[in-house]
Scaffold this motif. Structure first.
Motif, PDB file in Angstrom:
ATOM      1  N   THR A  61       0.837  -1.203   0.000  1.00 42.26           N
ATOM      2  CA  THR A  61       0.000   0.000   0.000  1.00 42.26           C
ATOM      3  C   THR A  61       0.868   1.248   0.000  1.00 42.26           C
ATOM      4  O   THR A  61       0.639   2.191  -0.766  1.00 42.26           O
ATOM      5  CB  THR A  61      -0.943   0.006   1.224  1.00 42.26           C
ATOM      6  OG1 THR A  61      -1.824  -1.115   1.123  1.00 42.26           O
ATOM      7  CG2 THR A  61      -1.749   1.287   1.306  1.00 42.26           C
ATOM      8  N   THR A  62       1.898   1.256   0.831  1.00 38.42           N
ATOM      9  CA  THR A  62       2.816   2.392   0.889  1.00 38.42           C
ATOM     10  C   THR A  62       3.513   2.587  -0.451  1.00 38.42           C
ATOM     11  O   THR A  62       3.612   3.715  -0.959  1.00 38.42           O
ATOM     12  CB  THR A  62       3.854   2.186   2.004  1.00 38.42           C
ATOM     13  OG1 THR A  62       3.169   2.021   3.248  1.00 38.42           O
ATOM     14  CG2 THR A  62       4.805   3.366   2.102  1.00 38.42           C
ATOM     15  N   ALA A  63       3.983   1.493  -1.035  1.00 43.54           N
ATOM     16  CA  ALA A  63       4.668   1.566  -2.330  1.00 43.54           C
ATOM     17  C   ALA A  63       3.738   2.129  -3.402  1.00 43.54           C
ATOM     18  O   ALA A  63       4.142   2.974  -4.210  1.00 43.54           O
ATOM     19  CB  ALA A  63       5.181   0.189  -2.741  1.00 43.54           C
ATOM     20  N   SER A  64       2.499   1.690  -3.398  1.00 42.80           N
ATOM     21  CA  SER A  64       1.523   2.170  -4.374  1.00 42.80           C
ATOM     22  C   SER A  64       1.262   3.664  -4.217  1.00 42.80           C
ATOM     23  O   SER A  64       1.204   4.411  -5.209  1.00 42.80           O
ATOM     24  CB  SER A  64       0.220   1.385  -4.215  1.00 42.80           C
ATOM     25  OG  SER A  64      -0.773   1.893  -5.067  1.00 42.80           O
ATOM     26  N   LYS A  65       1.138   4.107  -2.989  1.00 42.95           N
ATOM     27  CA  LYS A  65       0.886   5.538  -2.747  1.00 42.95           C
ATOM     28  C   LYS A  65       2.113   6.383  -3.086  1.00 42.95           C
ATOM     29  O   LYS A  65       1.978   7.499  -3.586  1.00 42.95           O
ATOM     30  CB  LYS A  65       0.416   5.755  -1.311  1.00 42.95           C
ATOM     31  CG  LYS A  65      -0.975   5.190  -1.097  1.00 42.95           C
ATOM     32  CD  LYS A  65      -1.494   5.394   0.295  1.00 42.95           C
ATOM     33  CE  LYS A  65      -2.910   4.820   0.390  1.00 42.95           C
ATOM     34  NZ  LYS A  65      -3.531   5.096   1.662  1.00 42.95           N
ATOM     35  N   LEU A  66       3.295   5.855  -2.841  1.00 43.07           N
ATOM     36  CA  LEU A  66       4.511   6.570  -3.232  1.00 43.07           C
ATOM     37  C   LEU A  66       4.610   6.680  -4.749  1.00 43.07           C
ATOM     38  O   LEU A  66       5.009   7.719  -5.278  1.00 43.07           O
ATOM     39  CB  LEU A  66       5.755   5.885  -2.677  1.00 43.07           C
ATOM     40  CG  LEU A  66       6.113   6.224  -1.247  1.00 43.07           C
ATOM     41  CD1 LEU A  66       7.178   5.266  -0.731  1.00 43.07           C
ATOM     42  CD2 LEU A  66       6.587   7.658  -1.143  1.00 43.07           C
TER      43      LEU A  66
END
Length: 90
Positions: A61-66
């Protein structure tokens, strides 16, 4: 892998690091955010392989938002690039 709690030359002074990153040209900042996204996705893959599914989901999720932030920053660059001094653009 050991995760550090500081970065050489910045220590734990996150505001100074944030200023330095925020002062990058937007195309360069977008590249950085995209690379950070890839790193976290790689970590997520590794944690998924270790059976740490909740952790890997959060990292994905963090990677996607970044990556979404990188894309938005790239669009900001496309807006401001025509107004930049050509000597400042490689």
């Amino acid at each position: 892998m050991i995760h550090d709690d500081k970065i050489p030359h910045y220590g734990k002074d996150w505001s100074t690091l944030a200023e330095a990153l925020g002062d990058l040209r937007y195309d360069v900042l977008a590249d950085f955010l995209s690379e950070l996204s890839k790193k976290l996705a790689k970590d997520a893959d590794a944690d998924a392989g270790r059976g740490r599914h909740k952790l890997s989901e959060e990292l994905y999720t963090t990677a996607s938002k970044l990556e979404a932030s990188a894309n938005a920053t790239e669009r900001a660059w496309e807006i401001c690039a025509p107004f930049m001094d050509e000597d400042l653009i490689d």
